[in-house]
Design a protein around this motif. Structure first.
Motif, PDB file in Angstrom:
ATOM      1  N   ALA A 128       4.242  -7.949  11.038  1.00  0.00           N
ATOM      2  CA  ALA A 128       2.147  -7.506  11.051  1.00  0.00           C
ATOM      3  C   ALA A 128       1.659  -8.241  11.179  1.00  0.00           C
ATOM      4  N   ALA A 175      -1.630  -9.233  14.103  1.00  0.00           N
ATOM      5  CA  ALA A 175      -2.847  -9.160  13.729  1.00  0.00           C
ATOM      6  C   ALA A 175      -3.160 -10.403  13.935  1.00  0.00           C
ATOM      7  N   SER A 208       0.474  -1.136  10.538  1.00  0.00           N
ATOM      8  CA  SER A 208       1.203  -2.354   9.393  1.00  0.00           C
ATOM      9  C   SER A 208       1.650  -1.384   8.121  1.00  0.00           C
ATOM     10  N   ALA A 220       3.031  -5.236   5.615  1.00  0.00           N
ATOM     11  CA  ALA A 220       1.939  -6.858   6.153  1.00  0.00           C
ATOM     12  C   ALA A 220       2.094  -7.766   4.722  1.00  0.00           C
ATOM     13  N   TRP A 248      -7.052   0.656  12.296  1.00  0.00           N
ATOM     14  CA  TRP A 248      -6.367   0.368  11.685  1.00  0.00           C
ATOM     15  C   TRP A 248      -5.368   0.585  10.393  1.00  0.00           C
ATOM     16  N   ASN A 295      -2.701   0.537   6.786  1.00  0.00           N
ATOM     17  CA  ASN A 295      -2.343  -0.788   6.047  1.00  0.00           C
ATOM     18  C   ASN A 295      -1.433   0.322   5.072  1.00  0.00           C
ATOM     19  N   TRP A 321       1.692   0.091   2.229  1.00  0.00           N
ATOM     20  CA  TRP A 321       1.998  -0.903   1.064  1.00  0.00           C
ATOM     21  C   TRP A 321       2.467  -0.146  -0.239  1.00  0.00           C
ATOM     22  N   SER A 361       4.242  -7.461   0.328  1.00  0.00           N
ATOM     23  CA  SER A 361       2.552  -7.265   0.320  1.00  0.00           C
ATOM     24  C   SER A 361       1.900  -7.240  -0.320  1.00  0.00           C
ATOM     25  N   PRO A 394      -3.466  -4.399  -0.668  1.00  0.00           N
ATOM     26  CA  PRO A 394      -4.047  -4.697   0.677  1.00  0.00           C
ATOM     27  C   PRO A 394      -4.662  -5.626   1.040  1.00  0.00           C
ATOM     28  N   VAL A 395      -4.878  -5.361   2.243  1.00  0.00           N
ATOM     29  CA  VAL A 395      -5.901  -6.794   2.509  1.00  0.00           C
ATOM     30  C   VAL A 395      -7.123  -6.550   2.683  1.00  0.00           C
ATOM     31  N   GLU A 413      -6.259   1.985   3.537  1.00  0.00           N
ATOM     32  CA  GLU A 413      -4.787   0.972   2.833  1.00  0.00           C
ATOM     33  C   GLU A 413      -3.943   3.371   2.218  1.00  0.00           C
ATOM     34  N   GLU A 432     -11.351   3.342   5.724  1.00  0.00           N
ATOM     35  CA  GLU A 432     -11.549   1.869   6.397  1.00  0.00           C
ATOM     36  C   GLU A 432     -12.747   1.415   5.887  1.00  0.00           C
TER      37      GLU A 432
END
Length: 621
Positions: free
Chosen positions: A261, A265, A285, A288, A337, A339, A341, A348, A351-352, A392, A618
């Motif tokens: 991932a 990215a 992902s 990730a 996207w 994600n 987790w 991971s 979140p990112v 997420e 998002e």
């Protein structure tokens, strides 16, 4: 057939760190995805999945799985979907670093990882208790608040104790590993230790060597990105060749795990890396490690001034610190996207986003619902927020940090089902936030299956919580049965008599008498026996319950109850209560018995309480 809408989907699967056998990741994801596609398409004979080319071997030709399915979408249109799944196998695209280089890098990286993971686990443990420990005024009746105060207070105290124990264990393990890595490098110089330690060293280098190359060797990292880039081009070319008619629909999806991932990215969203890529419609992902690994840098920590081909022309540029979420948010055309987790995934770790504070904000948003009337979160946050980030999807895999990272493909309700719906365009998604909060599928209020999907997710989360709690209770019972003299002596006596009966031997003489005198051996047998039987029963009960949650139709979910898990949990709590209150003290203290009973009741109902994490929509800023 002429009325059906032709659709074409290509999926590129990108594997994670460590040794990956050819086709291993491809089949790990292709099989459950196709099985779920078949289930979602319906039971009509014409809707069965038919396989085209299935090639999964170690040949020079890229591995590929293709298929076709007929189904009806949410708008009632007949769809004819042809799909292909290929693997971007970057594991063989670069020269690994030497063991001494990996170990030298690993010591610094170990401490960075330890602090990050320890902080994340402490936050999860604290929230798990704190979300139930603070009560709101009515509508909660005063009597109910009084009943809940004792077990909730004890739960909060135990959670902080668990946080402290967790930090001690994490730091102890880190110190041990930090001491071993340099020692292994030195011992490998001597031939007498080389043969003995070589297999251990090879395993360590194989597992983390890819990570070391990605973080400290930008030239070799470019080879990893090259494999992903080439697979995307091949997938887009297949779509363009297949979708000849104007009514045809195409979709290119990348599904990347762990380090894959991070590589994906960087490949998708860093414009300075290489020439423009074909547009990717969706990036999925799972587990990730984007924020853990970051972008590839030179050993001095600077990404460096390099010459790269941008739009076909050489360009000298100082490569800045790469922020994938910021680049994704500003990318045109936009890429969706998703994600995923796991709650206890140590790699991971949530979140990112664009910063550490933004990641925490997004993490808090995933726990925004209040399940029990009258209870509230201390850190209550709204659905909205200013932090940027993709969709997420927090999930519950195994409730075990050692296995959560590798278990995404086996989580059908929370991972495989959303991805299969994405491929089939069966997503009832809505970007409009509703008054009661978006549910786990981000479903619009008028979606007919919204309540069923919410119920399926709730049943899965409660089951995973119970699965993890049962493991802890089994180990607690096993330890208590050994440490306390009364049950340990009873178990030894029963075990000795059973062996004497089975082997027709005298329990006081011979090998059986010698065995009975070895207290350490009896202790090990008791712990292993209780743990094996308890964990085996827990796993069997969960597998049976998981099948019901996963494959029952929407109308049947309301009647699904994990009665076997409730019975097992009650038996374990009762056994632990007897061991600690009756067997340990001899004379029963009434107050101790009452407090222990309240704690036991709290443990029995604990998996049914608490907040289930939900999808965070998002936000591109």
């Amino acid at each position: 057939m002429a009325d059906r809408v032709p659709s074409f989907v290509e999926v590129v699967v990108v594997h994670g760190m460590g040794h990956q056998r050819s086709s291993e990741t491809l089949l790990e994801w292709a099989e459950p995805l196709i099985e779920r596609i078949q289930w979602l398409a319906g039971t009509a004979p014409e809707n069965q999945v038919t396989f085209g080319r299935v090639r999964a071997d170690s040949s020079d030709v890229n591995e590929y799985v293709s298929g076709r399915v007929l189904y009806t979408d949410l708008d009632g249109r007949e769809r004819d979907l042809a799909f292909g799944i290929r693997e971007a196998r970057w594991a063989d695209a670069f020269l690994p670093m030497k063991p001494s280089q990996v170990f030298s890098w690993g010591v610094d990286f170990l401490w960075h990882t330890t602090l990050r993971l320890g902080t994340y686990f402490a936050r999860v443990l604290r929230l798990g208790a704190w979300q139930l420990a603070e009560l709101r005024p009515p509508p909660t009746p005063p009597a109910m608040r009084a009943i809940l105060l004792v077990p909730l207070g004890l739960t909060l105290a135990l959670a902080w104790l668990a946080v402290s124990v967790m930090w001690v264990l994490v730091l102890a393990i880190s110190l041990l590993v930090a001491a071993l890595l340099p020692a292994l490098s030195i011992l490998l110089i001597f031939p007498i230790f080389q043969n003995l330690l070589q297999r251990i060293v090879d395993g360590l280098v194989e597992f983390v060597g890819d990570v070391a190359v990605w973080t400290k060797r930008p030239v070799r990292a470019a080879a990893m990105r090259g494999v992903v880039r080439e697979s995307l081009r091949e997938a887009r070319a297949s779509l363009d060749a297949a979708a000849a008619g104007p009514a045809a629909r195409t979709k290119l999806v990348v599904l990347a795990h762990s380090q894959g991932a991070a590589i994906t990215a960087d490949t998708l969203f860093d414009a300075l890396n290489d020439e423009p890529l074909p547009h990717v419609d969706a990036f999925v992902s799972v587990g990730a490690v984007i924020t853990l690994l970051g972008a590839s840098r030179w050993p001095d920590g600077v990404r460096g001034t390099v010459v790269r081909a941008v739009n076909g022309a050489p360009r000298m540029a100082l490569v800045p610190e790469f922020n994938p979420v910021a680049a994704w948010a500003s990318a045109t055309p936009p890429t969706r996207w998703l994600n995923f987790w796991a709650i206890w995934d140590p790699f991971s770790a949530g979140p990112v986003s664009t910063s550490s504070a933004a990641r925490i904000e997004r993490w808090r948003q995933s726990y925004r619902w209040k399940v029990l009337p009258g209870l509230r979160l201390t850190e209550d946050v709204g659905v909205t927020g200013s932090a940027s980030g993709p969709e997420e999807h927090p999930v519950h895999n195994t409730a075990l940090p050692f296995t959560d990272h590798q278990s995404y493909s086996s989580n059908i309700p929370q991972v495989i089902d959303p991805v299969a719906r994405l491929l089939l365009d069966l997503e009832p998604s809505s970007s409009t936030r509703t008054a009661d909060g978006a549910d786990v599928t981000l479903a619009a209020p008028d979606f007919a299956g919204r309540q069923a999907e919410r119920l399926r997710n709730t049943l899965h989360v409660r089951g995973i919580k119970a699965l993890g709690l049962h493991r802890l209770l089994v180990l607690a019972v096993a330890v208590a049965a050994v440490v306390l003299p009364v049950p340990a002596e009873v178990i030894r006596t029963v075990a000795t008599r059973v062996l004497a009966f089975l082997f027709a031997a005298d329990a006081t003489t011979g090998w059986l008498g010698w065995l009975g005198q070895q207290s350490w051996l009896a202790t090990a047998v008791i712990v292993a026996g209780v743990a094996i039987i308890g964990l085996w029963a827990n796993a069997r009960l969960w597998r049976y319950h998981r099948r019901k949650i996963t494959w029952r139709q929407d109308g049947e979910l309301a009647g699904v109850r994990w009665i076997g898990g409730l019975v097992l949990r009650t038996v374990l709590v009762a056994a632990l209560w007897w061991l600690l209150v009756v067997a340990a003290t001899g004379a029963v203290n009434p107050w101790l018995a009452i407090v222990a009973a309240l704690v036991g009741i709290a443990l029995v109902i604990a998996p049914l309480l608490g907040l289930r994490p939900l999808v965070v929509p998002e936000h591109r800023g």
